[in-house]
Design a protein around this motif. Structure first.
Motif, mmCIF file in Angstrom:
data_model
loop_
_atom_site.group_PDB
_atom_site.id
_atom_site.type_symbol
_atom_site.label_atom_id
_atom_site.label_comp_id
_atom_site.label_asym_id
_atom_site.label_seq_id
_atom_site.Cartn_x
_atom_site.Cartn_y
_atom_site.Cartn_z
ATOM 1 N N GLY A 372 -1.600 -18.613 31.963
ATOM 2 C CA GLY A 372 -1.428 -17.899 30.708
ATOM 3 C C GLY A 372 -2.264 -18.440 29.576
ATOM 4 N N GLY A 373 -3.196 -19.327 29.892
ATOM 5 C CA GLY A 373 -3.988 -19.962 28.843
ATOM 6 C C GLY A 373 -5.385 -19.413 28.688
ATOM 7 N N GLY A 374 -5.726 -18.367 29.417
ATOM 8 C CA GLY A 374 -7.055 -17.779 29.293
ATOM 9 C C GLY A 374 -8.109 -18.550 30.072
ATOM 10 N N THR A 375 -9.360 -18.201 29.811
ATOM 11 C CA THR A 375 -10.504 -18.766 30.529
ATOM 12 C C THR A 375 -10.497 -20.294 30.468
ATOM 13 O OG1 THR A 375 -11.796 -16.800 30.019
ATOM 14 C CG2 THR A 375 -13.010 -18.766 30.697
ATOM 15 N N VAL A 376 -10.842 -20.907 31.600
ATOM 16 C CA VAL A 376 -10.831 -22.366 31.698
ATOM 17 C C VAL A 376 -12.258 -22.889 31.560
ATOM 18 C CG1 VAL A 376 -10.109 -24.351 33.066
ATOM 19 C CG2 VAL A 376 -8.904 -22.165 33.298
ATOM 20 N N ALA A 377 -12.561 -23.540 30.450
ATOM 21 C CA ALA A 377 -13.871 -24.168 30.275
ATOM 22 C C ALA A 377 -13.954 -25.419 31.146
ATOM 23 C CB ALA A 377 -14.097 -24.528 28.813
ATOM 24 N N GLU A 378 -15.175 -25.762 31.539
ATOM 25 C CA GLU A 378 -15.368 -26.909 32.437
ATOM 26 C C GLU A 378 -14.762 -28.185 31.864
ATOM 27 O OE1 GLU A 378 -16.353 -28.984 35.750
ATOM 28 O OE2 GLU A 378 -16.602 -26.819 35.485
ATOM 29 N N ASP A 379 -14.940 -28.419 30.579
ATOM 30 C CA ASP A 379 -14.443 -29.664 29.992
ATOM 31 C C ASP A 379 -12.942 -29.619 29.685
ATOM 32 O OD1 ASP A 379 -14.518 -27.914 27.873
ATOM 33 O OD2 ASP A 379 -15.682 -29.207 26.546
ATOM 34 N N GLU A 380 -12.286 -28.501 29.999
ATOM 35 C CA GLU A 380 -10.843 -28.378 29.780
ATOM 36 C C GLU A 380 -10.040 -28.497 31.066
ATOM 37 O OE1 GLU A 380 -10.812 -25.159 26.080
ATOM 38 O OE2 GLU A 380 -10.571 -24.448 28.143
ATOM 39 N N VAL A 382 -9.299 -30.761 33.376
ATOM 40 C CA VAL A 382 -8.350 -31.858 33.579
ATOM 41 C C VAL A 382 -7.117 -31.673 32.706
ATOM 42 C CG1 VAL A 382 -7.983 -34.325 33.229
ATOM 43 C CG2 VAL A 382 -10.055 -33.530 34.384
ATOM 44 N N ALA A 383 -7.332 -31.423 31.415
ATOM 45 C CA ALA A 383 -6.200 -31.248 30.500
ATOM 46 C C ALA A 383 -5.361 -30.031 30.883
ATOM 47 C CB ALA A 383 -6.709 -31.118 29.065
ATOM 48 N N ARG A 384 -6.018 -28.949 31.302
ATOM 49 C CA ARG A 384 -5.287 -27.719 31.627
ATOM 50 C C ARG A 384 -4.436 -27.886 32.882
ATOM 51 N NH1 ARG A 384 -7.551 -22.821 29.675
ATOM 52 N NH2 ARG A 384 -6.017 -21.755 31.007
ATOM 53 N N ILE A 385 -4.964 -28.536 33.904
ATOM 54 C CA ILE A 385 -4.176 -28.690 35.135
ATOM 55 C C ILE A 385 -2.994 -29.617 34.891
ATOM 56 C CG2 ILE A 385 -5.526 -30.578 36.157
ATOM 57 C CD1 ILE A 385 -5.108 -29.333 38.870
ATOM 58 N N ARG A 386 -3.211 -30.673 34.102
ATOM 59 C CA ARG A 386 -2.102 -31.581 33.793
ATOM 60 C C ARG A 386 -1.003 -30.856 33.008
ATOM 61 N NH1 ARG A 386 -5.455 -36.954 32.594
ATOM 62 N NH2 ARG A 386 -4.942 -38.095 34.496
ATOM 63 N N ALA A 387 -1.404 -30.069 32.035
ATOM 64 C CA ALA A 387 -0.424 -29.357 31.213
ATOM 65 C C ALA A 387 0.353 -28.347 32.053
ATOM 66 C CB ALA A 387 -1.125 -28.661 30.053
ATOM 67 N N PHE A 388 -0.327 -27.657 32.949
ATOM 68 C CA PHE A 388 0.331 -26.661 33.798
ATOM 69 C C PHE A 388 1.359 -27.319 34.705
ATOM 70 C CE2 PHE A 388 0.565 -24.236 37.774
ATOM 71 C CZ PHE A 388 0.948 -22.995 37.293
ATOM 72 N N VAL A 389 0.971 -28.427 35.336
ATOM 73 C CA VAL A 389 1.887 -29.113 36.253
ATOM 74 C C VAL A 389 3.073 -29.699 35.485
ATOM 75 C CG1 VAL A 389 2.111 -31.045 37.855
ATOM 76 C CG2 VAL A 389 0.105 -29.561 37.973
ATOM 77 N N ALA A 390 2.811 -30.259 34.310
ATOM 78 C CA ALA A 390 3.902 -30.815 33.509
ATOM 79 C C ALA A 390 4.903 -29.729 33.121
ATOM 80 C CB ALA A 390 3.338 -31.483 32.263
ATOM 81 N N ARG A 391 4.409 -28.545 32.872
ATOM 82 C CA ARG A 391 5.286 -27.454 32.440
ATOM 83 C C ARG A 391 6.061 -26.834 33.591
ATOM 84 N NH1 ARG A 391 3.273 -21.869 29.379
ATOM 85 N NH2 ARG A 391 5.341 -20.931 29.162
ATOM 86 N N HIS A 392 5.384 -26.669 34.759
ATOM 87 C CA HIS A 392 5.987 -25.890 35.839
ATOM 88 C C HIS A 392 6.424 -26.719 37.041
ATOM 89 C CE1 HIS A 392 5.179 -22.114 33.839
ATOM 90 N NE2 HIS A 392 3.933 -22.500 33.628
ATOM 91 N N GLY A 393 6.016 -27.981 37.102
ATOM 92 C CA GLY A 393 6.482 -28.838 38.185
ATOM 93 C C GLY A 393 6.026 -28.399 39.559
#
Length: 498
Positions: A372-380, A382-393
């Motif tokens: 639900g966070g839109g397009t994933v930039a290359e430099d994002e 690591v942060a995006r996968i960590r945030a997703f896993v932290a939120r959804h387990g």
């Protein structure tokens, strides 16, 4: 790494650690270039430059060794020791040359050691360092980088316009993240790891990890001498459609080639004849999406005889399939790997999946919708996968040129294997089948995902060696045994231990 280095220095001594680094670098030089040969080092003002001195001090006098060094206003005891040992060993020590002379001096070398900045550097480069790198690049001399190629950000893999492009990088203690991510991966060349005495409990727990061949092989489940076919791994593959039957075929074959003893494939009515024509060793059953309740009951009954589920490859995005996916996933406790179409349906009920033994395997586009966070930039990434896993387990495998895997502890596992030959239709289906088998054999979702990603990448490398043009997904499945050194063929690792 700074904390780890400090702890190792306190335990072993800074001088001893730099001497170990020098010896390791010298071994890598000898691996690339036989004596007699001219070895040129460019040494910056810090301990990265000290490592260059330490390396040349260890090389045999039959090498013509010269180090061009920037003046260090304050030298650490380790660097001072390395410089003195280099002088006593007959290394020629010269001041950093004028920029106009660098290209010629480097072009005469069989190998250039890059000891300019190291792991503490950040972008942008100073104009002086950028000009030095540009001159070395123009020389076209092969470069071995010490820890990180100058011009690569060690934390992100971003590279400067004039970043050095190494044939090899020697990572002292452990790989630096920038050598494994983004453009930094290409600029690192082969990555060699020299432990040099650092221990896992030196410094804080790692927040990034990467497999090598030995660790990956040690993770592979070993089939018991007395094991029957179901105990050897019995995944259920729920996949395919009349439009995309091949996805189910590829997923099932990969599951079998990954070591499963009994593979069952469940596919919508109308696709089963095609699957049975291509799958001889696997059992094919059909369900009717027109009756979702009956389909869910039938699939859950089949699942009771299985150890894990792969769901999604080649399936429809329609509402009926969405209902079936939800019913099966929420109706059983088996570990599940979800790919392709299942990810589309998962986005509608993610909160209900929190903490379940599930692996999701999106590519960037699928992850954009799923998260639900839109397009994933290359430099994002690591942060995006960590945030997703932290939120959804949910254990997440984010596909890409560099695949990332993250589990509940937040540690990001960086996959260092792979090849552009994997950028072909069906390889994602193959990966899903492999994960399903590893789950059925008892691996945790995190271990199944990170091992499968590494193994899949190595199989892609081997398949591409065997067929340099036209590698297809089924070639990858056929290369699985050889890729891990389990057959007669084997390709070299992406990250090697020196």
């Amino acid at each position: 790494m700074r904390a780890t280095d400090a702890a190792a220095c306190a335990r072993l001594g800074e001088i001893e650690l730099m001497r170990a680094a020098g010896a390791a670098i010298a071994r890598l030089v000898e691996h690339h270039v036989d004596a007699p040969a001219r070895i040129v080092a460019f040494a910056g003002t810090g301990n990265n430059g000290g490592d260059a001195f330490a390396a040349l001090a260890e090389l045999a006098p039959s090498y013509d060794r010269v180090v061009f060094a920037a003046p260090a206003a304050v030298r650490s005891p380790a660097r001072a020791d390395a410089e003195e040992r280099a002088r006593l060993a007959g290394v020629r020590i010269e001041p950093m040359p004028a920029l106009a002379d660098v290209e010629g001096l480097a072009s005469d070398a069989a190998l250039v050691l890059d000891g300019i900045l190291g792991a503490n550097a950040r972008l942008p480069l100073s104009s002086q360092i950028a000009a030095l790198c540009a001159a070395i690049l123009r020389s076209e001399a092969p470069v071995v980088a010490l820890d990180v190629a100058t011009g690569t950000d060690p934390t992100s893999g971003a590279v400067a316009a004039d970043a050095l492009r190494a044939v090899a990088t020697i990572a002292l203690g452990a790989p630096k993240l920038g050598s494994l991510l983004g453009d930094g991966r290409a600029h690192a060349g082969e990555v060699w790891v020299a432990p040099i005495g650092m221990l896992d409990d030196d410094g804080p727990p790692a927040t990034f990890r990467a497999l090598d061949d030995d660790e990956a092989r040690a993770m592979l489940p070993i089939r018991s001498a007395r094991g029957d076919k179901r105990r050897s791994g019995a995944p259920l593959i729920i996949a395919g459609s009349t439009q995309f039957p091949g996805a189910a075929v590829l997923c099932a074959r990969a599951a079998a080639r990954a070591g499963a003893g009994y593979v069952t494939v469940a596919t919508p009515v109308g696709a089963e004849a095609t699957l049975r024509a291509h799958l001889v060793e696997e059992v094919v059953v059909a369900f009717d999406p027109a009756d979702t309740a009956a389909a869910i009951d039938d699939l859950l009954a089949v699942a009771k005889r299985c150890g894990a589920i792969a769901i999604g490859p080649g399936m429809s995005l329609g509402e009926a399939i969405g209902t079936i996916v939800r019913g099966v996933v929420l109706g059983c406790d088996l570990p599940i790997v979800a790919d392709a179409s299942a990810l589309f349906h998962f986005a509608k009920f993610l909160p209900e999946l929190h903490g379940r033994p599930i692996v999701v395997t999106p590519h960037a586009g699928e992850f954009a919708r799923l998260s639900g966070g839109g397009t994933v930039a290359e430099d994002e990434r690591v942060a995006r996968i960590r945030a997703f896993v932290a939120r959804h387990g949910i254990t997440t495998l984010l596909k890409g040129e560099v695949t990332l895997v993250c589990g509940a502890d937040g540690c990001v596992h960086v996959n260092v294997s792979g090849t552009s030959a994997l950028a072909t239709a069906g390889t994602g289906d193959t990966l899903a089948g492999m994960i399903a088998t590893l789950l059925a054999q008892g691996l945790t979702p995190l271990d199944a995902a990170r091992l499968a990603a590494y193994w899949h990448g190595r199989a892609g490398q081997l398949a591409a060696e065997r067929r340099p043009i036209g590698t297809i997904a089924s070639d990858v499945a056929e290369a699985l045994a050889g890729a891990m050194g389990l057959g007669t063929a084997r390709v070299s690792g992406a990250v090697r231990l020196l």
